[in-house]
Structure formats: structure tokens, C-alpha cells
Design an enzyme around this catalytic site. Structure first.
Site, PDB file in Angstrom:
ATOM      1  N   TYR A 141       0.894  -1.310  -0.135  1.00  0.00           N
ATOM      2  CA  TYR A 141      -0.075   0.187   0.084  1.00  0.00           C
ATOM      3  C   TYR A 141       0.656   1.111  -0.028  1.00  0.00           C
ATOM      4  O   TYR A 141       0.554   2.350  -0.640  1.00  0.00           O
ATOM      5  CB  TYR A 141      -0.777   0.059   0.997  1.00  0.00           C
ATOM      6  N   LYS A 186       2.753 -15.333   2.364  1.00  0.00           N
ATOM      7  CA  LYS A 186       2.941 -16.063   1.139  1.00  0.00           C
ATOM      8  C   LYS A 186       4.367 -16.475   0.981  1.00  0.00           C
ATOM      9  O   LYS A 186       5.021 -15.992   0.205  1.00  0.00           O
ATOM     10  CB  LYS A 186       2.236 -15.244  -0.074  1.00  0.00           C
ATOM     11  N   ASP A 219      -3.526 -18.143   0.446  1.00  0.00           N
ATOM     12  CA  ASP A 219      -4.451 -18.835  -0.598  1.00  0.00           C
ATOM     13  C   ASP A 219      -5.178 -19.995   0.409  1.00  0.00           C
ATOM     14  O   ASP A 219      -6.352 -20.102   0.276  1.00  0.00           O
ATOM     15  CB  ASP A 219      -3.712 -19.491  -1.656  1.00  0.00           C
ATOM     16  N   ASP A 243      -6.646  -6.729   4.237  1.00  0.00           N
ATOM     17  CA  ASP A 243      -7.793  -6.177   3.329  1.00  0.00           C
ATOM     18  C   ASP A 243      -8.670  -7.293   2.835  1.00  0.00           C
ATOM     19  O   ASP A 243     -10.021  -7.407   2.796  1.00  0.00           O
ATOM     20  CB  ASP A 243      -7.313  -5.175   2.345  1.00  0.00           C
ATOM     21  N   ASP A 247     -12.759  -8.620   4.173  1.00  0.00           N
ATOM     22  CA  ASP A 247     -14.092  -8.801   3.274  1.00  0.00           C
ATOM     23  C   ASP A 247     -14.658 -10.311   3.336  1.00  0.00           C
ATOM     24  O   ASP A 247     -15.770 -10.220   3.282  1.00  0.00           O
ATOM     25  CB  ASP A 247     -13.709  -8.210   1.961  1.00  0.00           C
TER      26      ASP A 247
END
Ligand code: IPM
Ligand code: MN
Length: 353
Positions: A141, A186, A219, A243, A247
Site C-alpha cells: 500500500y 505467502k 491462499d 484487506d 472482506d
């Protein structure tokens, strides 16, 4: 207690839910004899329209002078030109950086009567109660962004101190819960993730021997959140993974409109915002669910003002109202009577005073 609170309604449904948050704070002020001073300032698209700046200096000053900041939402189709130099979201990102709120706390609880509003099978939702702690002021970001005609890049960087402080924050929270911490990365692909994983292992083994730490690839975490959501307790992850996963996780609670958040740094000043966005499709219809904002107000009282009892009263009031069957559009089933933002807010206030 005396407190100064800056309200940043922002864009879309932001002003509608911010009004709900303010009304709840006024009810608490009245019932408990506190004195809250409110300042309302511009941010996001609304600030671009007025001052051509998504975070004007007047807004910055007010936030820095406050005990806590409440944000509605930023963004909307009016400012959505992807090539625009100034964007509403920059206001929010700069504000997070300005306040140093590196830890975004997003609790996900499932109200029993809302299990049927979730797209998941009801039995998957038994015992779901988790907190995602999202790193908020670093990573992709905030890294350098470049664009030429044939190439674009966003740099993802993490410093040791940034990983250390968010892991400590998450571990402190895990110590007060089930002492289980799940770190999402990851590490099979990204160097920043391998760095994150090494630091996390080191901190937990040296400073938090009672915590059971698990590292999961993002994942797989996305899959487990849907398949075994009740296995999670405290999840910590970097900015962008957080983020996306929050959601996704919001669907466990039945609606994005239900979820609150608190963004905290090293001091007591915090930034409180529902995790839903500006929702341009329902702006102005008064159909937004105020619970994400009202839950954020409870977090504000708890984390920035240390008013535990008041926070619990708000959460209890929300629970009773939802379990009593009150429904805004986003959580209504076919034959439910639908109430609007203000009616839902008033029902919750009636249980507070
Ligand atoms: C959020 C939002 C923001 C983010 C946007 C509006 C910049 O999606 O708070 O989750 O990506 O952090
Ligand atoms: Mn988001």
C-alpha cells in the site's frame, strides 16, 4: 471524562452512518455524565471537492488534537478515474500514516439469529469468533509506485520494526484469548513473507512461549476461512492480505455492514471505522446498516477512552436489538420488516439510555 473526537463522515453512506455513531456517543455522554467535544472535518472525495486535497491540513490538525477519530467511508464513482492524480483513498491512507495506527483490529462475531443471512451453511458458523489483525501502515500500500506507458509497479516492503510491533500487538491480544495465533503470509513466493515469518517465529518463541503459533499461506487461509472458520482465533497478516481476507470473513457475520474496526498505534489515539466502504449504490436511501459504525464506537470507548462498561453496554444493546429481530435491508430475510439506518440506531440507543 472529557474527550475530543473528530468526525470524518467522508463519502457515500459515510455521513449517514457517522450520524448514527455520533448519536450513540451522545446517548453514552448523557447516561454516564461524560463530556465529548465533537469536531466535524472533511476527508476523501468530499475534501477533494472542497479543497482539492483528500486530507486537508485543517483535518489533520483536528485529528492530531483528538483522543479518537471516527471515519465513515471514502471514495465513490465521482472520483473513480483510475488515472486521476488525486484520489479519495489517499486521504484515508495518509491519515492512517499520520496517526501511526499500524494495527487494524477487525473482530468477526456471528450473531446467532444472523447465521441464516450468511451464504455459508449454518452449521459452519457455530462457535465462530475471530479477530483479524491487519498491518495497516506498510507493505504494498505504501511502497513506491511507478508507471510508464508499458510497465507499472508497486513495491512491497517491510521493515523489521514494522513486523515486530504488529506481531507483538497480535500476540498481546492472543494472550487475552485462547493463546492461539495464526500468521498468514505467502512465504512460498514472497521475500517479504519469508522475512515476516522468520521475525514472527523469533518473537513468539522468545517472548510468548505460551502461544501456539501457526503459519498459513494466504491462499489456504482464504479457503479455511470458508471451510473451517471456527478453527481461527487471532489472525495476523500484512496489509493487503488483511484487506482481502477481512472482506471475505465479513460474510461469516451475514453482512459487511455488521463489522467494526479499530486502528491503533503506540499511543491511545485511535481511528475507528466500519469496514464497509462508501456503498454508492445505496447512498442517500437511509438503508445502510449502522451496526458496523456502532460497533466501532464501542471499540473507541474501550481502546481510546478506557470506558469498558460503556463499550459493553453498546455491544449488549446491539446484540439485544439484532436478536430481537430488527433488520436493515442487508440482513433481512424474505418476510422481515425492514427498518432504516435511523430506526436501527434509535432502537439501539433506546436500550442504552
Ligand atoms: C479498507 C478499505 C481501504 C483499504 C480503502 C478504501 C483504501 O478497503 O479499509 O479495508 O484498502 O484499506
Ligand atoms: Mn477493504
Amino acid at each position: 471524562m472529557d474527550a475530543m473526537i473528530t468526525l470524518l463522515p467522508g463519502d457515500g453512506i459515510g455521513p449517514e452512518v457517522t450520524a448514527s455513531g455520533k448519536a450513540v456517543l451522545k446517548a453514552i455522554e448523557l447516561s454516564f455524565g461524560h463530556k465529548f467535544k465533537f469536531e466535524e472535518k472533511y476527508i476523501g472525495g468530499a475534501a477533494i471537492d472542497q479543497f482539492n486535497d483528500p486530507l486537508p491540513s485543517d483535518t489533520q490538525k483536528s485529528c492530531l488534537d483528538s483522543n479518537a477519530v471516527i471515519l465513515g467511508a471514502v471514495g465513490g464513482p465521482k472520483w473513480d478515474d483510475p488515472n486521476a492524480k488525486i484520489r479519495p483513498e489517499q486521504g484515508l491512507l495518509s491519515l492512517r500514516k499520520l496517526l501511526g495506527v499500524f494495527a487494524n483490529i477487525r473482530p468477526i462475531k456471528v450473531y446467532p439469529s444472523l447465521k441464516k443471512s450468511s451464504p455459508l451453511k449454518e452449521e459452519k458458523l457455530d462457535d465462530v469468533d475471530l479477530i483479524v489483525i491487519r498491518e495497516l501502515t506498510g507493505g504494498i500500500y505504501f511502497g513506491e509506485k511507478k508507471r510508464s506507458e508499458k510497465k507499472a509497479s508497486d513495491l512491497c516492503e517491510y521493515h523489521e520494526f514494522e513486523v515486530t510491533r504488529i506481531i507483538r500487538k497480535a500476540a498481546d491480544i492472543a494472550m487475552q484469548r485462547q493463546r492461539k495465533l495464526c500468521s498468514v503470509d505467502k512465504a512460498n513466493v514472497l521475500e517479504t513473507s519469508r522475512f515476516w515469518r522468520d521475525i514472527t517465529s523469533k518473537i513468539v518463541s522468545r517472548e510468548y512461549q505460551d502461544i501456539e503459533i501457526e503459519h498459513i499461506l494466504v491462499d489456504a487461509a482464504a479457503m479455511y476461512l470458508i471451510n473451517n472458520p471456527s478453527d481461527f482465533d487471532v489472525v495476523v497478516t500484512e496489509n493487503m492480505f488483511g484487506d482481502i481476507l477481512t472482506d471475505e470473513a465479513s460474510m461469516l457475520s451475514g453482512s459487511l455492514g455488521m463489522l467494526p474496526s479499530a486502528s491503533l498505534g503506540d499511543g491511545s489515539i485511535g481511528l475507528y471505522e466500519p469496514i464497509h466502504g462508501s456503498a454508492p449504490d445505496i447512498t442517500g436511501t437511509k438503508s445502510a446498516n449502522p451496526c458496523g459504525m456502532i460497533g466501532s464506537i464501542a471499540m473507541l470507548l474501550r481502546h481510546s477512552l478506557n470506558l469498558q462498561e460503556e463499550a459493553e453496554i453498546i455491544e449488549g444493546a446491539m446484540f439485544d436489538v439484532i436478536e430481537g429481530g430488527a433488520r436493515t435491508k442487508d440482513i433481512a430475510e424474505e418476510n422481515d420488516r425492514i427498518i432504516n439506518t435511523d430506526e436501527m440506531t434509535q432502537l439501539i440507543i433506546d436500550k442504552i439510555i
